[in-house]
Scaffold this active site. Structure first.
Site, PDB file in Angstrom:
ATOM      1  CG  HIS A 239      20.137  54.885  29.320  1.00  0.00           C
ATOM      2  ND1 HIS A 239      19.566  55.078  27.885  1.00  0.00           N
ATOM      3  CD2 HIS A 239      20.319  55.828  29.839  1.00  0.00           C
ATOM      4  CE1 HIS A 239      20.168  56.487  27.728  1.00  0.00           C
ATOM      5  NE2 HIS A 239      20.618  57.509  28.954  1.00  0.00           N
ATOM      6  CG  ASP A 241      20.834  58.759  32.529  1.00  0.00           C
ATOM      7  OD1 ASP A 241      20.890  58.156  31.551  1.00  0.00           O
ATOM      8  OD2 ASP A 241      21.198  60.225  33.040  1.00  0.00           O
ATOM      9  CG  HIS A 297      16.532  59.327  29.595  1.00  0.00           C
ATOM     10  ND1 HIS A 297      16.205  58.355  31.383  1.00  0.00           N
ATOM     11  CD2 HIS A 297      17.234  58.739  29.045  1.00  0.00           C
ATOM     12  CE1 HIS A 297      17.842  58.455  31.098  1.00  0.00           C
ATOM     13  NE2 HIS A 297      18.430  58.578  29.972  1.00  0.00           N
ATOM     14  NE  ARG A 307      19.626  64.559  20.446  1.00  0.00           N
ATOM     15  CZ  ARG A 307      19.634  64.645  21.668  1.00  0.00           C
ATOM     16  NH1 ARG A 307      21.098  64.020  22.146  1.00  0.00           N
ATOM     17  NH2 ARG A 307      19.076  64.113  22.532  1.00  0.00           N
TER      18      ARG A 307
HETATM   19  O1  LIG Z   1      21.437  63.478  24.965  1.00  0.00           O
HETATM   20  C1  LIG Z   1      20.205  63.371  25.105  1.00  0.00           C
HETATM   21  O2  LIG Z   1      19.424  63.752  25.120  1.00  0.00           O
HETATM   22  C2  LIG Z   1      20.292  61.971  26.045  1.00  0.00           C
HETATM   23  C3  LIG Z   1      21.522  61.621  26.739  1.00  0.00           C
HETATM   24  C4  LIG Z   1      21.786  60.429  27.480  1.00  0.00           C
HETATM   25  O3  LIG Z   1      20.200  59.473  27.570  1.00  0.00           O
HETATM   26  C5  LIG Z   1      22.662  59.986  28.164  1.00  0.00           C
HETATM   27  O4  LIG Z   1      23.950  60.548  28.161  1.00  0.00           O
HETATM   28  O5  LIG Z   1      22.280  58.771  29.388  1.00  0.00           O
HETATM   29 FE   LIG Z   2      20.906  58.916  29.957  1.00  0.00          FE
END
Ligand SMILES: O=C(O)CCC(=O)C(=O)O
Ligand SMILES: [Fe+2]
Length: 328
Positions: A239, A241, A297, A307
């Protein structure tokens, strides 16, 4: 046989006594090798060749099986380079990438809206002790709920907390009892962390920290390997952001656990033609980037363990800014 033919160089003819003597000595050695090979077993090389071929075929099959297993475990589908290894302590790494046009369709704030785009990683902004303490805040809050699937969030600002297949508002649900769960110190820690990350971003992109505003959603995430139950649990999709969250101009992620010590899988991947770039999470590691499609990403699926991370994002538009969460 081929090995014998290859092993017998032709000596030049009639070139003096010393050379003749040398040739004679070599002749004896060659004759001996010939006789050993021909009298002991003419078939030995053929047997050896068969054995070698069998070993090579078995080796190739094992390599193919390992490759298939790796792919089925969610290994990346292209060439991947590591931008930040879990074991290294980065004082600051920054890679500039050309900005996408995503920012053109939004109101521009000169001196803030990205003109310089890129991605950075630093282990020098948040200490491991701070990461440990803020992770305790996340654990405390998330222990009150948690998704039935593998991905839970806690948003201290809005109060959103994953519970089962839905979200509840923590502040409404627990009312005054929330004071028995969180403390002013917890909120102060969040504010300190947010401020340090904001300064790191401003410095890397050459803008003033005061031109950035915290924006929503800002949330703790807890991911484990439980199967997804709803779309909210599907954190692994690629996606952008700025598309997903609208107001984001600069995204940051603070990792609160260690890749391969606390969990497997779950690396962050910048998707690029040529070679994807991964960030291996490490407690206290801050990864930040401009939020447009220059930084498409995804997160790899978590295969084991848990995690923890926080997503903290900033906007250049004061109308989209939010205040820090406060303890009331
Ligand atoms: O937790 C992550 O490494 C990425 C999270 C992410 O892409 C987001 O919150 O938009
Ligand atoms: Fe993200």
């Amino acid at each position: 046989m081929a090995p014998q033919r290859r092993g017998v160089p032709k000596a030049p003819e009639g070139s003096g006594t010393a050379q003749r003597r040398r040739r004679n000595r070599c002749g004896w050695v060659i004759a001996l090798v010939f006789s050993v090979l021909s009298t002991k077993s003419v078939r030995a090389p053929r047997e050896m060749w068969r054995k070698w071929l069998r070993t090579a075929v078995l080796g190739a099959c094992a390599a193919l099986a390992a490759l298939l297993l790796w792919c089925s475990l969610g290994g990346d589908d292209g060439v991947t380079e590591v931008l930040a290894h879990r074991g290294e302590v980065l004082l600051g790494r920054f890679i500039e990438v050309p900005c996408s046009e995503d920012y053109d369709s939004h109101r521009r704030f000169e001196g803030c809206s990205p003109r310089k785009c890129g991605r950075g990683v630093t282990d020098a902004v948040i200490t491991r002790d701070e990461a440990q303490r803020i992770r305790s805040v996340a654990e405390k809050g998330l222990s009150l709920g948690g998704s039935d699937g593998g991905a839970s969030i806690l948003d201290l600002h809005s109060g959103a907390l994953s519970v089962g297949r839905h979200f509840v508002n923590l502040y409404r649900y627990f009312g005054d009892k929330i004071q028995n769960i969180f403390s002013e110190e917890d909120f102060q820690l969040y504010r300190d962390v947010r401020q340090k990350v904001q300064h790191a971003i401003a410095q890397a992109f050459g803008i003033s920290a005061s031109s950035l505003y915290l924006t929503k959603p800002t949330f703790f995430s807890r991911i484990n390997s439980t199967e997804a139950r709803t779309a909210h649990d599907e954190y692994w999709h690629a996606h952008v952001d700025k598309v997903t969250y609208g107001s984001f101009d600069y995204t940051s992620l603070l990792y609160l656990s260690d890749y391969l010590d606390d969990f497997g899988g779950g690396r962050f991947v910048f998707i690029e033609e040529g070679a994807n770039k991964t960030v291996e999470p490490r407690a206290g590691r801050v990864s930040f980037f401009t939020s447009g499609s220059e930084n498409l990403h995804r997160v790899e699926k978590v295969h084991w363990g848990t995690r923890y991370a926080i997503t903290i994002a900033f906007t250049c538009n004061p109308d989209h800014g939010i205040a820090d969460p406060v303890f009331t």
